[in-house]
Motif scaffolding. Structure first.
Motif, PDB file in Angstrom:
ATOM      1  N   LEU A  47       0.868  -1.169   0.000  1.00 36.99           N
ATOM      2  CA  LEU A  47       0.000   0.000   0.000  1.00 36.99           C
ATOM      3  C   LEU A  47       0.908   1.224   0.000  1.00 36.99           C
ATOM      4  N   ALA A  48       0.900   1.973  -1.094  1.00 36.81           N
ATOM      5  CA  ALA A  48       1.721   3.175  -1.224  1.00 36.81           C
ATOM      6  C   ALA A  48       1.041   4.328  -0.494  1.00 36.81           C
ATOM      7  N   LEU A  49       1.776   4.964   0.412  1.00 37.02           N
ATOM      8  CA  LEU A  49       1.239   6.097   1.158  1.00 37.02           C
ATOM      9  C   LEU A  49       2.045   7.349   0.838  1.00 37.02           C
ATOM     10  N   GLU A  65       6.879   9.751   1.157  1.00 39.59           N
ATOM     11  CA  GLU A  65       6.293   8.663   0.368  1.00 39.59           C
ATOM     12  C   GLU A  65       6.961   7.363   0.785  1.00 39.59           C
ATOM     13  N   PHE A  66       6.161   6.380   1.109  1.00 40.53           N
ATOM     14  CA  PHE A  66       6.676   5.086   1.552  1.00 40.53           C
ATOM     15  C   PHE A  66       5.576   4.045   1.380  1.00 40.53           C
ATOM     16  N   ALA A  95      -2.864   5.721  -1.107  1.00 38.40           N
ATOM     17  CA  ALA A  95      -3.638   6.768  -0.445  1.00 38.40           C
ATOM     18  C   ALA A  95      -2.725   7.948  -0.163  1.00 38.40           C
ATOM     19  N   GLU A  96      -3.341   9.125  -0.089  1.00 39.22           N
ATOM     20  CA  GLU A  96      -2.611  10.336   0.266  1.00 39.22           C
ATOM     21  C   GLU A  96      -3.318  10.998   1.423  1.00 39.22           C
ATOM     22  N   ARG A 142      -6.933  14.749   5.850  1.00 41.11           N
ATOM     23  CA  ARG A 142      -7.857  14.392   4.757  1.00 41.11           C
ATOM     24  C   ARG A 142      -7.196  13.310   3.919  1.00 41.11           C
ATOM     25  N   TRP A 143      -7.737  12.093   3.995  1.00 39.64           N
ATOM     26  CA  TRP A 143      -7.238  10.960   3.222  1.00 39.64           C
ATOM     27  C   TRP A 143      -7.989  10.862   1.901  1.00 39.64           C
TER      28      TRP A 143
END
Length: 145
Positions: A8-10, A52-53, A117-118, A141-142
């Motif tokens: 899952l890229a965050l 970013e991870f 997700a950001e 805010r996701w």
């Protein structure tokens, strides 16, 4: 329990940083916490902080998704990310003085489907100090892409 890990890229984007000198602190920096260490430290007077991870998701015994990896903290069902604040003078070491928790159960359900997700948040609290403690929507805010 399944051992299949799904990445899952965050991406965490912080604005409104409190400044390099704030409260009783100088040389203020903020970082995402990887294990016990700060990662990607950004000066407190930067225009924006971006990290970013990737974390892993796995299926828990009760059928829900669980989160794993060096950026993930807390017990199953209560997983979170830390943003760690510290003083980091030139040539010195990072000395943490407060942290903020970003809870992974606040992610939109579509984040797991889309694999990304950001989260966007302001990093200064109502008193002009570095944001700390539990950070939940609407403070963060996701979104998913």
């Amino acid at each position: 329990m399944s051992t299949t890990k799904t990445p899952l890229a965050l991406r965490i984007v912080g604005g409104d940083l409190p400044g390099r000198a704030c409260g009783a602190y100088d040389d203020v920096h903020v970082a995402v916490q990887r294990g016990r260490e700060p990662d990607g430290a950004v000066p407190g007077d930067a225009a924006e902080a971006v990290w970013e991870f990737t974390v892993d998701t796995v299926l828990a015994p009760d059928g829900t998704q669980d989160f794993r990896g060096p950026y993930v903290h807390g017990r199953r069902g209560e997983r979170f990310l830390y943003l760690t604040w510290g003083e980091w003078p030139p040539g010195g070491t990072f000395t943490m003085f407060r942290r903020a928790k970003l809870f992974l159960d606040d992610l939109p359900a579509t984040a797991l489907d889309r694999g990304a997700a950001e989260g966007r948040l302001g990093l200064t609290d109502a008193h002009g100090l570095p944001l700390c403690a539990a950070v939940r929507p609407p403070r963060i805010r996701w979104t998913t892409g």
